[in-house]
Enzyme design. Sequence first.
Site, short mmCIF file in Angstrom:
data_model
loop_
_atom_site.label_atom_id
_atom_site.label_comp_id
_atom_site.label_asym_id
_atom_site.label_seq_id
_atom_site.Cartn_x
_atom_site.Cartn_y
_atom_site.Cartn_z
N TYR A 39 75.93 -123.04 -17.77
CA TYR A 39 75.72 -122.31 -19.02
C TYR A 39 74.31 -121.72 -19.09
O TYR A 39 74.12 -120.51 -19.27
CB TYR A 39 75.96 -123.23 -20.23
CG TYR A 39 75.37 -122.70 -21.53
CD1 TYR A 39 75.90 -121.57 -22.13
CD2 TYR A 39 74.28 -123.33 -22.13
CE1 TYR A 39 75.35 -121.06 -23.32
CE2 TYR A 39 73.73 -122.83 -23.31
CZ TYR A 39 74.27 -121.70 -23.90
OH TYR A 39 73.73 -121.20 -25.06
N GLY B 256 80.51 -112.42 -33.63
CA GLY B 256 80.33 -112.69 -35.06
C GLY B 256 81.35 -113.64 -35.66
O GLY B 256 81.19 -114.05 -36.81
N GLY C 40 81.91 -116.53 -34.17
CA GLY C 40 81.50 -117.85 -33.67
C GLY C 40 80.63 -118.57 -34.68
O GLY C 40 80.42 -118.10 -35.81
N PHE C 41 80.08 -119.68 -34.24
CA PHE C 41 79.28 -120.53 -35.13
C PHE C 41 78.04 -119.79 -35.66
O PHE C 41 77.89 -119.58 -36.88
CB PHE C 41 78.89 -121.79 -34.35
CG PHE C 41 77.86 -122.66 -35.00
CD1 PHE C 41 77.96 -123.04 -36.33
CD2 PHE C 41 76.78 -123.12 -34.26
CE1 PHE C 41 77.01 -123.86 -36.92
CE2 PHE C 41 75.82 -123.94 -34.83
CZ PHE C 41 75.92 -124.29 -36.17
N THR D 264 68.90 -119.04 -25.64
CA THR D 264 68.72 -120.47 -25.88
C THR D 264 67.44 -120.99 -25.22
O THR D 264 66.97 -120.40 -24.23
CB THR D 264 69.94 -121.22 -25.28
OG1 THR D 264 69.64 -122.61 -25.18
CG2 THR D 264 70.26 -120.75 -23.86
N ASP D 265 66.92 -122.11 -25.72
CA ASP D 265 65.77 -122.74 -25.06
C ASP D 265 66.19 -123.45 -23.77
O ASP D 265 65.33 -123.84 -22.98
CB ASP D 265 65.06 -123.72 -26.01
CG ASP D 265 65.94 -124.88 -26.46
OD1 ASP D 265 67.15 -124.87 -26.17
OD2 ASP D 265 65.40 -125.80 -27.11
N GLU D 266 67.51 -123.58 -23.54
CA GLU D 266 67.96 -124.29 -22.34
C GLU D 266 67.60 -123.53 -21.07
O GLU D 266 67.61 -124.11 -19.98
CB GLU D 266 69.46 -124.57 -22.42
CG GLU D 266 69.81 -125.43 -23.61
CD GLU D 266 71.26 -125.89 -23.64
OE1 GLU D 266 71.86 -126.05 -22.58
OE2 GLU D 266 71.77 -126.11 -24.76
N LYS E 74 72.86 -117.81 -19.11
CA LYS E 74 72.03 -117.27 -20.21
C LYS E 74 70.69 -116.77 -19.64
O LYS E 74 70.20 -115.72 -20.06
CB LYS E 74 71.78 -118.34 -21.28
CG LYS E 74 72.99 -118.73 -22.10
CD LYS E 74 73.60 -117.59 -22.88
CE LYS E 74 72.73 -117.07 -24.00
NZ LYS E 74 73.44 -116.05 -24.83
#
Length: 348
Positions: free
Chosen positions: A156, A8, A10-11, A131-133, A160
């Site tokens: 990364y 919380g 983070g960005f 993420t969509d990654e 994820k």
Amino acid sequence: MRVLVTGGAGFIGSAVSRHFIADLEHEVVIVDKLTYAGNLASLAPVASRDGYVFERHDICDVAAIDAIFAKYQPDAVVHLAAESHVDRSISGSDVFVTTNVMGTFTLLEAARRYLASSRKAADFRFIHVSTDEVYGSLGDDGLFTETTPYDPSSPYSATKAASDHLAKAWQRTYGLPVIVSNCSNNYGPYHFPEKLIPLIILNALDRMPLPVYGDGSNVRDWLHVEDHARALGLILVKGRPGETYNIGGRNERKNIDVVRQICSWMDNFRPINHSHHDLVSFVTDRPGHDRRYAIDASKLESELGWRARETFETGIEKTVRWYLDNADWWKPLRDKVYSGERLGLVKA
Ligand code: NAD
């Protein structure tokens, strides 16, 4: 609702915490280790409000996480804590495996133990933010849907993807009420200055070169962070356990066009004796750089009624203005934590 928000500080986690406390009046218990990317200054707008609690812990610390569940008895978890920068994952993947994979495993197991001894089981939710990654790279056409096969390219996105699989397996095997969200690239206020958009704004302000990887034609699908926070607020109350929701704002842009748009706003807001466009500098591409990401968010739109409020044009103007008006937030980071050096080149 009392919500445990990991990451919380983070960005995105801070945008979620600000939205949940200020707009939705949830109680928020933030668990964050405060790595280089965590920043309590991003929580200042809500830190003195009722319903704000901050606990500094590592999500891999089993005893600490068990104690947090026991102490606060949350109604839900929104799990955002992660190592999040692709370039850093290329030069140092260990901490990505530890936090993103083992940290998620620790939380899933702690949630399972907690529910076994809690009266909250019926309505509890565990939102795993991803993420969509994880879907890899698209060609010139097509969109990622919730059924696109996983094909991650970077350390990364591989970690994820692993954590998404754990979260889904814990739902299917143990009945943990997990929902997974896969979101496209976020931008907006309080974004750590290593990421493309704040890096370009701050380098432009310092009249430094504006690094663009490769030929700049890689495409990302940009979503304003507050639209992401609103989507997670909806998923929390209306999302169905066992489901995945893709989140994206239909804002595909080539990296070079994003950089050029920022240059034009900088020419407008902070004119200098030449154009900021002259600072653009093409540099060696990122290894394994995915070509194109684009999200089909129609499931989230039709089932939960979510719509992105910001277009890229409205959001990027606000974001450039925010950085120009909030040097108090970013200056200590630029001076002491990250000054714009190149990250993520493969070492022999
Ligand atoms: P961020 O790097 O800005 O913030 C991560 C936060 O997690 C920091 O506050 C950090 O201190 C904390 N953290 C890291 N390791 C921890 C640990 N071991 N224990 C406790 N806290 C720890 O990341 P972000 O951009 O806000 O991303 C948040 C989540 O959203 C991540 O899971 C990321 O994969 C996902 N996501 C990000 C984007 C994006 O564009 N930024 C897009 C889609 C999904």
